[in-house]
Write an enzyme that holds these catalytic residues in place. Structure first.
Site, PDB file in Angstrom:
ATOM      1  N   ALA A  61       0.829  -1.212   0.000  1.00 41.12           N
ATOM      2  CA  ALA A  61       0.000   0.000   0.000  1.00 41.12           C
ATOM      3  C   ALA A  61       0.861   1.259   0.000  1.00 41.12           C
ATOM      4  CB  ALA A  61      -0.933  -0.002   1.215  1.00 41.12           C
ATOM      5  N   GLU A  62       1.867   1.303   0.874  1.00 40.99           N
ATOM      6  CA  GLU A  62       2.710   2.500   0.941  1.00 40.99           C
ATOM      7  C   GLU A  62       3.533   2.675  -0.330  1.00 40.99           C
ATOM      8  OE1 GLU A  62       6.045   4.764   3.665  1.00 40.99           O
ATOM      9  OE2 GLU A  62       4.831   3.182   4.569  1.00 40.99           O
ATOM     10  N   GLU A  63       3.996   1.582  -0.892  1.00 37.11           N
ATOM     11  CA  GLU A  63       4.757   1.659  -2.147  1.00 37.11           C
ATOM     12  C   GLU A  63       3.913   2.303  -3.249  1.00 37.11           C
ATOM     13  OE1 GLU A  63       7.783  -0.262  -5.077  1.00 37.11           O
ATOM     14  OE2 GLU A  63       7.914  -0.134  -2.912  1.00 37.11           O
TER      15      GLU A  63
ATOM     16  N   SER B 129       3.281   6.070  -2.486  1.00 37.79           N
ATOM     17  CA  SER B 129       4.485   6.885  -2.682  1.00 37.79           C
ATOM     18  C   SER B 129       4.789   7.066  -4.161  1.00 37.79           C
ATOM     19  CB  SER B 129       5.683   6.248  -1.979  1.00 37.79           C
ATOM     20  OG  SER B 129       5.504   6.255  -0.580  1.00 37.79           O
TER      21      SER B 129
END
Length: 159
Positions: free
Chosen positions: A80-82, A85
């Protein structure tokens, strides 16, 4: 802050000339196996489509399991964070700015023990210094497995 040497983000002028699939291929690295030495490559994240307001990628369950045999929640949150970002980067001038996750939460609603998950990140808010993304993960049958939200902070390069 230095970006990965194999990262080939387009300039704002070139962005419109690339298809979402061509952008995804750039993020999959020169060998198509992710950018060497990154967590995304280690997790097996492969980009499918990338646009300023939507990023899609897959991640295998194999190699990303918790001891109970299901997809690890930490791997899901890393995915999710990848996506948030990278999606944020597409909205910035890569020569001047970068985005990093500063807040991340997720709710895992269904376990996955085999195959892969597909994540779709959608930009919910774009401000000058923050971007908020909603990310939904689905299993191979199209069932929702996790719902996440990630807030990214925009940082000027050299700061």
């Amino acid at each position: 802050m230095t970006l990965h040497p194999d990262l080939a983000l387009p300039s704002p002028e070139d962005f419109e000339q690339l298809s979402p699939e061509a952008l995804a291929a750039r993020m999959n690295g020169p060998e198509g196996q992710g950018l060497p030495g990154t967590l995304g490559a280690r997790l097996g994240i492969r980009y499918v489509s990338m646009a300023r307001e939507r990023v899609v990628a897959t991640m295998p369950v194999e190699g990303n399991r918790q001891p109970a045999g299901r997809l690890h929640g930490g791997a899901t949150l890393a995915l999710a964070e990848e996506l948030a970002s990278v999606g944020s980067w597409l909205n910035l001038d890569p020569q001047r700015q970068v985005a990093v996750g500063v807040d991340l939460n997720g709710t895992h609603v269904r376990g996955v023990s085999e195959g892969h998950v597909t994540a779709e990140a959608r930009l919910s808010y774009r401000g000058r210094s923050l971007m908020v993304w909603e990310i939904e993960m689905k299993d191979e049958k199209g069932r929702t497995t996790s719902l996440c939200r990630c807030t990214c902070n925009v940082i000027s390069m050299g700061a």
